[in-house]
Design an enzyme around this catalytic site. Structure first.
Site, short mmCIF file in Angstrom:
data_model
loop_
_atom_site.label_atom_id
_atom_site.label_comp_id
_atom_site.label_asym_id
_atom_site.label_seq_id
_atom_site.Cartn_x
_atom_site.Cartn_y
_atom_site.Cartn_z
N HIS A 62 71.28 24.23 61.65
CA HIS A 62 71.72 23.93 63.02
C HIS A 62 72.49 22.63 63.07
O HIS A 62 73.50 22.52 63.78
CB HIS A 62 70.51 23.84 63.96
CG HIS A 62 70.02 25.19 64.41
ND1 HIS A 62 69.34 25.39 65.58
CD2 HIS A 62 70.11 26.40 63.82
CE1 HIS A 62 69.05 26.67 65.71
NE2 HIS A 62 69.49 27.30 64.65
N ASP A 63 72.02 21.65 62.33
CA ASP A 63 72.73 20.38 62.33
C ASP A 63 74.17 20.58 61.88
O ASP A 63 75.11 20.15 62.54
CB ASP A 63 72.01 19.39 61.39
CG ASP A 63 72.63 18.01 61.47
OD1 ASP A 63 73.18 17.67 62.55
OD2 ASP A 63 72.59 17.27 60.47
N GLY A 68 79.26 19.19 62.73
CA GLY A 68 79.10 18.82 61.31
C GLY A 68 77.71 18.29 61.05
O GLY A 68 76.89 18.11 61.97
N ASP A 70 75.59 15.84 60.99
CA ASP A 70 75.59 14.46 61.48
C ASP A 70 74.27 14.07 62.14
O ASP A 70 74.19 13.08 62.85
CB ASP A 70 76.73 14.27 62.50
CG ASP A 70 76.50 15.07 63.78
OD1 ASP A 70 75.65 16.00 63.75
OD2 ASP A 70 77.14 14.78 64.80
N PRO A 157 75.77 30.82 65.77
CA PRO A 157 75.79 32.28 65.77
C PRO A 157 74.50 32.81 66.40
O PRO A 157 73.44 32.21 66.24
CB PRO A 157 75.86 32.62 64.28
CG PRO A 157 75.37 31.41 63.56
CD PRO A 157 75.70 30.24 64.44
N THR A 188 64.60 34.46 54.31
CA THR A 188 63.46 34.78 53.45
C THR A 188 62.25 33.91 53.84
O THR A 188 61.12 34.17 53.41
CB THR A 188 63.80 34.56 51.97
OG1 THR A 188 62.68 34.92 51.17
CG2 THR A 188 64.13 33.10 51.66
N ASP A 240 60.44 37.83 56.79
CA ASP A 240 60.32 38.82 55.71
C ASP A 240 58.88 38.94 55.25
O ASP A 240 58.00 38.24 55.76
CB ASP A 240 61.38 38.62 54.60
CG ASP A 240 60.94 37.76 53.43
OD1 ASP A 240 59.83 37.19 53.45
OD2 ASP A 240 61.72 37.65 52.47
N THR A 242 57.41 38.10 52.66
CA THR A 242 56.88 36.95 51.90
C THR A 242 57.48 35.69 52.52
O THR A 242 58.27 34.99 51.88
CB THR A 242 57.28 37.05 50.41
OG1 THR A 242 58.71 37.26 50.35
CG2 THR A 242 56.60 38.21 49.71
C1 HEM Z 1 73.99 34.04 60.06
C2 HEM Z 1 73.72 33.59 61.26
C3 HEM Z 1 72.33 33.25 61.69
C4 HEM Z 1 71.71 33.68 62.81
C5 HEM Z 1 72.30 34.58 63.86
C6 HEM Z 1 70.38 33.14 62.80
C7 HEM Z 1 69.44 33.34 63.79
C8 HEM Z 1 68.13 32.95 63.73
C9 HEM Z 1 67.15 33.17 64.76
C10 HEM Z 1 67.42 33.86 66.09
C11 HEM Z 1 65.96 32.71 64.32
C12 HEM Z 1 64.61 32.81 65.01
C13 HEM Z 1 64.42 31.82 66.11
C14 HEM Z 1 63.13 32.13 66.79
O1 HEM Z 1 63.02 33.21 67.39
O2 HEM Z 1 62.20 31.33 66.72
C15 HEM Z 1 66.18 32.18 63.00
C16 HEM Z 1 65.22 31.63 62.22
C17 HEM Z 1 65.47 31.02 61.01
N1 HEM Z 1 66.70 30.85 60.42
FE1 HEM Z 1 68.43 31.69 61.01
N2 HEM Z 1 70.20 32.40 61.67
C18 HEM Z 1 71.37 32.42 60.97
C19 HEM Z 1 71.62 31.75 59.80
C20 HEM Z 1 70.71 30.96 59.15
C21 HEM Z 1 71.02 30.10 58.05
C22 HEM Z 1 72.42 29.86 57.50
C23 HEM Z 1 69.85 29.51 57.65
C24 HEM Z 1 69.62 28.53 56.55
C25 HEM Z 1 70.22 28.60 55.38
C26 HEM Z 1 68.82 30.04 58.50
C27 HEM Z 1 67.48 29.76 58.38
C28 HEM Z 1 66.50 30.18 59.25
C29 HEM Z 1 65.09 29.94 59.04
C30 HEM Z 1 64.45 29.27 57.84
C31 HEM Z 1 64.44 30.46 60.17
C32 HEM Z 1 62.94 30.42 60.45
C33 HEM Z 1 62.61 29.16 61.22
C34 HEM Z 1 61.14 28.90 61.41
O3 HEM Z 1 60.31 29.74 61.06
O4 HEM Z 1 60.81 27.81 61.91
N3 HEM Z 1 69.38 30.89 59.41
N4 HEM Z 1 67.51 32.31 62.68
#
Ligand code: HEM
Ligand SMILES: *[C@@H]1O[C@H](CO)[C@@H](O)[C@H](O)[C@H]1NC(C)=O
Ligand SMILES: *[C@@H]1O[C@H](CO)[C@@H](O)[C@H](O)[C@H]1NC(C)=O
Length: 315
Positions: A62-63, A68, A70, A157, A188, A240, A242
Site C-alpha cells: 500500500h505504501d 511511492g 514514502d 487496485p 499466500t 490461502d 496455508t
Molecule cells: C493485485 C492487486 C491487489 C489487490 C486487488 C489486492 C487486494 C487485497 C484485499 C481486498 C485484501 C483483503 C483486505 C481485507 O479484506 O481485509 C488483501 C489482503 C492482502 N494483500 Fe492484497 N491486493 C493486491 C496486491 C497485493 C500485493 C502486491 C501484495 C504484496 C506483495 C498483497 C498482499 C496482501 C496481503 C499479505 C494481504 C493480507 C493482509 C492481512 O492479512 O493483514 N496484495 N489484498
C-alpha cells in the site's frame, strides 16, 4: 538547441536518477545495525501474533502504490484531514506498532538517519523470510513523504478489478504483467474480510448469484461465513490454505478456482498471466525468484523527500 536538451536532461537526472539510486549498502557507514534491529522487532511481534507478517507485507504494498514508497501509509490523520490509514481501503491494515517500535530502536542507535519507508521495506522482507519465503538484500535510501490523503487510497487496485484494470494499475507504476502475477502471490499470506469478496458470492451479476469461476465448495463455505447483508464486521476467510506460510499454494489454488478475490481469478483470463500462474504453481522456486525481483522493483517506486523522526507524524 542541443545544449538546452543536455541541460534539461541533467536537471531531470538530478531529480530522478539520484532520487532513485537505492543501494543495499546505503546505511553501511551510518547505521550498520539497522537490519538487525528491524528483524528483531518483526520477529518479536510475530512470536506474539501470527498475523503480523501478512500485515507488514500488505502495508509495504500500500505504501509503494500511493505516492511511492514514502511511508505515507504510516501517517496519522490530523484533525479533519484524514490520512491514508483512515481511507476506504484501510480494511485490515494493522500492526503499525511494529514499525513504530523498530523506528524507536533505530533512532536510539542512529538518530535521524534511517527513513520510515526503508524500515517498512526491511520489515516486509523479514516478514516474508520469517514465513518460510525467500530472503533478499533490500536496496535502501528511500525518503519519507509529508502527505497522506485518505481519498488517495482509491488509487489502489480493488479486489473486483479485471485483468485490464489490474494491468493498468500496475503499469502506471512501472510494473509489468509478470510483476502483477508474482506480487499477487503475496496473497499466500493473510486474511480477507467478507466485504472484499462478497461481489463473488451474492448478486454476482444479473443472471447468477455466485461467480461461476469460483469453486462451488469454496463458494458454499464463503457464503456460510458471509451471509448476504452480513453484520459480522470481523468475519472473513484466509487468503490461502496455508495462510501463514509463504509457499506457492496460492497459485495451485488459483488454478482450481479456490482463491478469494476476483482480482486473483482474473490472472487466469489473459494468456500471459495464466502461463505465469501455471509456472509458479509448478515451481515454488520460480515463484520465490520472481517475487523477489518484483518486490524489489515495487520497492523502488520513489516518493519521499526527508527522514521523519516519528513514523506517524510530520514535524
Ligand atoms: C493485485 C492487486 C491487489 C489487490 C486487488 C489486492 C487486494 C487485497 C484485499 C481486498 C485484501 C483483503 C483486505 C481485507 O479484506 O481485509 C488483501 C489482503 C492482502 N494483500 Fe492484497 N491486493 C493486491 C496486491 C497485493 C500485493 C502486491 C501484495 C504484496 C506483495 C498483497 C498482499 C496482501 C496481503 C499479505 C494481504 C493480507 C493482509 C492481512 O492479512 O493483514 N496484495 N489484498
Ligand atoms: C480505518 O478507517 C476507519 C474509519 O475512518 C477508522 O475508524 C479505523 O481506525 C482505521 N483503521 C486503521 C487501522 O487505522
Ligand atoms: C474491465 O472492466 C472495465 C471497466 O468496467 C471494462 O471497461 C473493460 O472492458 C473490462 N475488461 C475486461 C478484459 O473484461
Amino acid at each position: 538547441m542541443a545544449g538546452i536538451g543536455i541541460a534539461m536532461l541533467i536537471m531531470w537526472c538530478l531529480t530522478w536518477c539520484m532520487a532513485s539510486a537505492l543501494s543495499v549498502k546505503y546505511y553501511e557507514q551510518t547505521c550498520p545495525q539497522v537490519e538487525h534491529i528491524v528483524a528483531g522487532a518483526v520477529h518479536k511481534a510475530t512470536m506474539n501474533d501470527k498475523t503480523v507478517p501478512a500485515a507488514l507485507l500488505r502495508m509495504h504494498f500500500h505504501d509503494c502504490f500511493i505516492r511511492g514508497c514514502d511511508a505515507s501509509v504510516l501517517l496519522e490523520s490530523k484533525g479533519k484531514k484524514k490520512a491514508e490509514k483512515d481511507g476506504p481501503a484501510n480494511i485490515s491494515l494493522h500492526a503499525f506498532y511494529v514499525i513504530e517500535n523498530a523506528k524507536k530502536a533505530v533512532e536510539a542507535e542512529c538518530p535521524g538517519v534511517v527513513s520510515c519507508a526503508d524500515i517498512l521495506a526491511l520489515a516486509a522482507r523479514d516478514a516474508v523470510a520469517l514465513s518460510g519465503g525467500p530472503t533478499w538484500e533490500v536496496p535502501k535510501g528511500r525518503k519519507d513523504g509529508r502527505i497522506s490523503n485518505a481519498i488517495e487510497t482509491r488509487q489502489l487496485p480493488a479486489p473486483v478489478f479485471n485483468i485490464s484494470q489490474l494491468e493498468q494499475s500496475f503499469s502506471e507504476r512501472g510494473l509489468s504483467l509478470k510483476d502483477l502475477v508474482a506480487l499477487s502471490g503475496g496473497h499466500t499470506l493473510g486474511f480477507a474480510h467478507c466485504s472484499s469478496f462478497e461481489n463473488r458470492i451474492h448478486n454476482f451479476n444479473a443472471k447468477q448469484d455466485i461467480d461461476p469461476s469460483l469453486n462451488p465448495s469454496l463458494a458454499a463455505k464463503l457464503r456460510s461465513i458471509c451471509p448476504a447483508h452480513n453484520k459480522m464486521k470481523n468475519a472473513g476467510a484466509p487468503l490461502d490454505s496455508t495462510s501463514t506460510t509463504f509457499d506457492n499454494a496460492y497459485y495451485k489454488l488459483l488454478l482450481q478456482g479456490n482463491t478469494i478475490f476476483s482480482s486473483d481469478q482474473a490472472l487466469l483470463t489473459h494468456p500471459k498471466t495464466k502461463a505465469l500462474v501455471s509456472k509458479y504453481a509448478a515451481s515454488q522456486k520460480e515463484f520465490h525468484r520472481a517475487f523477489v525481483k518484483s518486490i524489489i522493483k515495487m520497492g523502488s517506486i520513489n516518493g519521499g523527500t526527508e527522514i521523519r523522526l516519528h513514523c506517524k507524524l510530520v514535524r
